[in-house]
Design an enzyme around this catalytic site. Structure first.
Site, PDB file in Angstrom:
ATOM      1  N   LYS A 292       0.842  -1.201   0.000  1.00 50.40           N
ATOM      2  CA  LYS A 292       0.000   0.000   0.000  1.00 50.40           C
ATOM      3  C   LYS A 292       0.878   1.251   0.000  1.00 50.40           C
ATOM      4  O   LYS A 292       0.643   2.187  -0.767  1.00 50.40           O
ATOM      5  CB  LYS A 292      -0.942  -0.011   1.217  1.00 50.40           C
ATOM      6  CG  LYS A 292      -2.088  -1.010   1.049  1.00 50.40           C
ATOM      7  CD  LYS A 292      -2.888  -1.269   2.323  1.00 50.40           C
ATOM      8  CE  LYS A 292      -3.903  -2.389   2.072  1.00 50.40           C
ATOM      9  NZ  LYS A 292      -4.643  -2.818   3.247  1.00 50.40           N
TER      10      LYS A 292
ATOM     11  N   GLN B 275      -4.945  -1.609   9.510  1.00 51.31           N
ATOM     12  CA  GLN B 275      -4.938  -2.938   8.890  1.00 51.31           C
ATOM     13  C   GLN B 275      -5.591  -3.963   9.825  1.00 51.31           C
ATOM     14  O   GLN B 275      -5.260  -4.046  11.005  1.00 51.31           O
ATOM     15  CB  GLN B 275      -3.486  -3.345   8.562  1.00 51.31           C
ATOM     16  CG  GLN B 275      -3.329  -4.627   7.778  1.00 51.31           C
ATOM     17  CD  GLN B 275      -3.867  -4.538   6.340  1.00 51.31           C
ATOM     18  OE1 GLN B 275      -3.911  -3.466   5.747  1.00 51.31           O
ATOM     19  NE2 GLN B 275      -4.274  -5.663   5.791  1.00 51.31           N
TER      20      GLN B 275
ATOM     21  N   ASP C 298     -11.278   2.961   3.859  1.00 53.31           N
ATOM     22  CA  ASP C 298     -11.662   1.542   3.757  1.00 53.31           C
ATOM     23  C   ASP C 298     -13.172   1.392   3.546  1.00 53.31           C
ATOM     24  O   ASP C 298     -13.644   0.333   3.142  1.00 53.31           O
ATOM     25  CB  ASP C 298     -11.338   0.821   5.082  1.00 53.31           C
ATOM     26  CG  ASP C 298     -10.020   0.071   5.040  1.00 53.31           C
ATOM     27  OD1 ASP C 298      -9.679  -0.469   3.974  1.00 53.31           O
ATOM     28  OD2 ASP C 298      -9.350   0.013   6.092  1.00 53.31           O
TER      29      ASP C 298
HETATM   30  N1  GUN Z   1      -7.351  -6.748   5.959  1.00 55.64           N
HETATM   31  C1  GUN Z   1      -7.669  -7.467   4.851  1.00 55.64           C
HETATM   32  N2  GUN Z   1      -8.222  -6.663   3.914  1.00 55.64           N
HETATM   33  C2  GUN Z   1      -8.262  -5.422   4.449  1.00 55.64           C
HETATM   34  C3  GUN Z   1      -8.723  -4.174   3.963  1.00 55.64           C
HETATM   35  O1  GUN Z   1      -9.234  -4.032   2.850  1.00 55.64           O
HETATM   36  N3  GUN Z   1      -8.575  -3.118   4.818  1.00 55.64           N
HETATM   37  C4  GUN Z   1      -8.043  -3.250   6.061  1.00 55.64           C
HETATM   38  N4  GUN Z   1      -7.968  -2.162   6.831  1.00 55.64           N
HETATM   39  N5  GUN Z   1      -7.610  -4.401   6.543  1.00 55.64           N
HETATM   40  C5  GUN Z   1      -7.719  -5.477   5.729  1.00 55.64           C
END
Ligand code: GUN
Length: 288
Positions: A53, A97, A120
């Protein structure tokens, strides 16, 4: 029949180039979009996602900062960091995350993120807007799947779409986005009886059940579009999806390989949301 295999290396760069252009424009107006990513603990898979990311932000000119906190971090400490990021003028998007360590209540953390920085789309306000079809952030993985369908020329309106999986992150919002585009949507999950009978009806099959190579050729109508959201390790430790790719590609009309398509498109939608958040926060500040 062998499926058209969607090529992420052809698909993703053009979407990111467009975002980079818009980031350049906004930065030229004095607003550099900024994303804060928070990682708690030492989950290896999460560490890889977070690195990707941050790297992707850099590629399109978005400022990013990664906060790596130890696994023993308390909920209070994490909430304090979220409050700081909520108040930071150079941060337009905040992503914590998941999963978080067991002693931290995920809901409390998600609820604490400012809704207008929730890139998100996990905050209840944003989930509510999504549900009723109001403008707002779109959740990254499902909106990435819709982008893949659009850019592959797959029409959705009037089609039978089946989603396997009912998580808050993928399955449920995926069903809502398909519905918004006028598909007839069915959601299957671990308790669904006779799942193959249902999935064999699907023109579009989106799989997000989190089980390696779960979907076999027998689940798929010949010529169907199969989108694999899964990310697992097979018995040899190799990355694989929720779809048994080699088996299903002989029946499907279109299929996404894992890795390489849904993962990078999800990150691309995160970049898009961060850009959008920066635009909106800037407009709100100008008006104030
Ligand atoms: N863990 C797995 N996929 C995601 C996501 O799209 N966002 C976040 N914050 N955590 C994740």
């Amino acid at each position: 029949m062998t499926a058209q295999i969607i090529n992420g290396k052809e698909l993703i760069p053009s979407v990111r180039a467009q975002i980079a252009e818009e980031v350049r424009e906004l930065t030229g107006q004095g607003v550099k979009p900024g994303l804060a990513v928070v990682l708690v603990g030492d989950d290896q898979a999460s560490a890889v996602y977070v690195r990707n990311k941050a790297k992707s932000c850099e590629e399109v000119g978005i400022y990013s900062e990664v906060h790596r906190l130890p696994g023993e971090t308390t909920q209070e400490e994490l909430l304090k960091l979220v409050a700081q990021l909520n108040a930071a003028d150079n941060i337009h998007g905040i992503l914590v995350q998941l999963p978080l360590p067991k002693h931290i209540e995920e809901k409390a953390v998600i609820d604490a993120i400012r809704a207008d920085k929730d890139v998100d789309c996990f905050h209840p306000i944003n989930v509510g807007n999504l549900m009723i079809g109001d403008d707002g952030f779109l959740p990254c993985t499902p909106s990435g799947v819709m982008e893949i369908l659009r850019r592959t020329g797959v029409s959705v309106a009037g089609k039978k779409a089946v989603v396997i999986g009912r998580s808050n992150i993928v399955g449920k919002p995926m069903a809502l986005l398909l519905l918004r585009e006028h598909a007839t949507v069915t959601v299957c999950h671990s308790r669904t009886a006779n799942m193959e009978e249902i999935t064999r009806e699907a023109d579009i099959l989106v799989v997000a059940i989190g089980k390696a190579k779960f979907v076999k050729r027998s689940f798929v109508k010949p010529g169907a579009v199969v989108i694999d959201v899964g990310m697992n390790r097979d018995e040899n430790g190799k990355l694989c999806g929720d779809v048994d790719f080699d088996d299903v590609k002989e029946a499907a009309g279109v299929i996404t390989p894992v890795p390489g398509v849904v993962g990078p498109m999800t990150i691309t939608m995160l970049l898009q949301n961060t850009l959008e958040a920066a635009r909106r926060l800037h407009q709100a500040a100008v008006k104030a």
